[in-house]
Design a protein around this motif. Structure first.
Motif, short mmCIF file in Angstrom:
data_model
loop_
_atom_site.label_atom_id
_atom_site.label_comp_id
_atom_site.label_asym_id
_atom_site.label_seq_id
_atom_site.Cartn_x
_atom_site.Cartn_y
_atom_site.Cartn_z
N LEU A 195 -7.73 5.56 0.85
CA LEU A 195 -6.87 4.11 1.35
C LEU A 195 -5.51 4.47 0.78
O LEU A 195 -5.46 5.04 -0.12
CB LEU A 195 -7.65 2.96 0.39
N ILE A 196 -4.34 4.20 1.72
CA ILE A 196 -3.06 4.28 1.48
C ILE A 196 -2.29 3.17 1.63
O ILE A 196 -2.56 2.40 2.85
CB ILE A 196 -2.71 5.37 2.29
N ALA A 197 -1.42 2.58 0.80
CA ALA A 197 -0.66 1.38 0.83
C ALA A 197 0.77 1.98 0.78
O ALA A 197 1.27 2.65 -0.24
CB ALA A 197 -0.93 0.43 -0.19
N ARG A 198 1.48 1.83 1.61
CA ARG A 198 3.04 2.12 1.81
C ARG A 198 3.61 0.83 1.26
O ARG A 198 3.84 -0.41 2.15
CB ARG A 198 3.48 2.89 3.03
N LEU A 199 4.87 1.06 0.42
CA LEU A 199 5.37 -0.17 0.06
C LEU A 199 6.80 -0.22 0.09
O LEU A 199 7.24 1.20 -0.38
CB LEU A 199 4.81 -0.78 -1.50
N LYS A 200 7.66 -1.22 -0.07
CA LYS A 200 8.95 -0.83 -0.47
C LYS A 200 9.55 -1.66 -1.69
O LYS A 200 9.15 -3.02 -1.47
CB LYS A 200 9.93 -1.25 0.87
N ALA A 202 12.11 -3.58 -4.35
CA ALA A 202 13.26 -4.42 -4.38
C ALA A 202 14.48 -3.87 -4.06
O ALA A 202 15.27 -4.21 -3.39
CB ALA A 202 13.13 -5.29 -5.40
N ASP A 203 14.63 -2.49 -4.71
CA ASP A 203 15.75 -1.76 -4.37
C ASP A 203 15.83 -0.80 -3.20
O ASP A 203 16.84 0.07 -2.99
CB ASP A 203 16.16 -0.63 -5.74
N GLY A 204 14.88 -0.84 -2.14
CA GLY A 204 14.91 -0.19 -1.37
C GLY A 204 14.00 1.13 -0.99
O GLY A 204 13.81 1.63 -0.12
N GLN A 205 13.61 1.47 -2.32
CA GLN A 205 12.92 2.66 -2.31
C GLN A 205 11.49 2.77 -1.92
O GLN A 205 10.93 1.74 -2.15
CB GLN A 205 12.77 3.27 -3.81
N GLU A 206 10.92 3.61 -0.95
CA GLU A 206 9.76 3.26 -0.50
C GLU A 206 8.94 4.22 -1.72
O GLU A 206 9.03 5.13 -2.08
CB GLU A 206 9.58 3.87 0.84
N VAL A 207 7.52 3.76 -1.71
CA VAL A 207 6.46 4.30 -2.72
C VAL A 207 5.12 4.04 -1.94
O VAL A 207 4.90 3.18 -1.00
CB VAL A 207 6.45 3.26 -4.01
N THR A 208 4.41 5.19 -2.16
CA THR A 208 2.96 5.27 -1.68
C THR A 208 2.12 5.14 -2.64
O THR A 208 1.95 5.93 -3.65
CB THR A 208 2.72 6.64 -0.95
N LEU A 209 1.03 3.98 -2.66
CA LEU A 209 -0.05 3.90 -3.55
C LEU A 209 -1.39 4.35 -3.04
O LEU A 209 -1.44 4.15 -1.68
CB LEU A 209 -0.28 2.88 -4.20
N SER A 210 -2.30 5.37 -3.38
CA SER A 210 -3.50 5.68 -2.53
C SER A 210 -4.55 5.77 -3.72
O SER A 210 -4.52 5.75 -5.00
CB SER A 210 -3.27 7.28 -2.04
#
Length: 212
Positions: A195-200, A202-210
């Motif tokens: 399972l993967i969640a791609r988030l942004k 507040a500073d615009g950086q994209e982060v992936t949680l899995s």
């Protein structure tokens, strides 16, 4: 009709989960509460537009529940994984018609359980084990009155995309479609379930949680 309600991050302790989220998403989650009788407690992070992130961990102030904790938190392999670090473990979909969905899916929907925390009340149906496709098929929630997301301050972190990887990708797509969730997540075939969640942030950086 169903839609993403929240994503679930499992942790050995709430403090470990909060520190992990603050490190990766740049914001501290807020205190949630306890799930009496289920052996868990949580912290929450608002993701805007009726969506949030839940950090869930065993509650040391409660006895072990007779039925096991939600989201497989008592599974030995998951407990070992959480010793290393918190990780994404599940997601939950919101529906205003839980009884209708359960009636249509039968045993595949799972048993409906009444839950509450303070003055929040909801009903959930967790898919039976081995039918949740490694937690890629969400539990279904029906809020009684306003849901938790309406009370959580907006962190300005946004969920961009929810994704699933599984050896039986078509079976995952079918199960999602049966719940009206065919547009909720992107599914692709892979040798291992994830399972993967791609988030942004507040500073615009994209982060992936899995989940792994």
């Amino acid at each position: 009709m169903a839609e993403i309600d929240h994503i679930v991050l499992g942790a050995r302790t709430l403090e470990e989960g909060a520190a992990f989220i603050e490190q990766h998403l740049g914001v501290r989650p807020r205190k949630g509460g306890t799930h009496e009788g289920f052996g868990t407690h949580n912290m929450l992070l608002g993701l805007g537009r009726g969506t949030y992130l839940e950090i869930i961990a065993p509650d040391p102030a409660q006895p072990d529940p007779p039925h096991g904790r939600p989201f497989d938190l008592d599974d030995p392999s998951l407990k070992v994984a959480l010793e290393a670090e918190p990780r994404l473990i599940a997601w939950v979909a919101r529906t205003p018609l839980l009884d209708a969905v359960v009636a249509r899916l039968g045993h595949r929907a799972g048993e409906v359980k009444e839950m509450s925390r303070a003055d929040l009340h909801w009903r959930m149906a967790f898919p039976p084990q081995r039918q949740d496709m490694d937690n890629l098929i969400p539990a279904l929630i029906e809020w009684k009155g306003e849901g938790a997301s309406s009370r959580i301050p907006d962190s300005h972190v946004r969920l961009l995309q929810l994704e699933a990887e599984h050896p039986e990708a078509e079976a995952v797509r079918t199960a999602l479609a049966e719940r009206g969730l065919e547009e909720a997540m992107r599914v692709r075939r892979s040798p291992h379930a994830r399972l993967i969640a791609r988030l942004k942030r507040a500073d615009g950086q994209e982060v992936t949680l899995s989940s792994g």
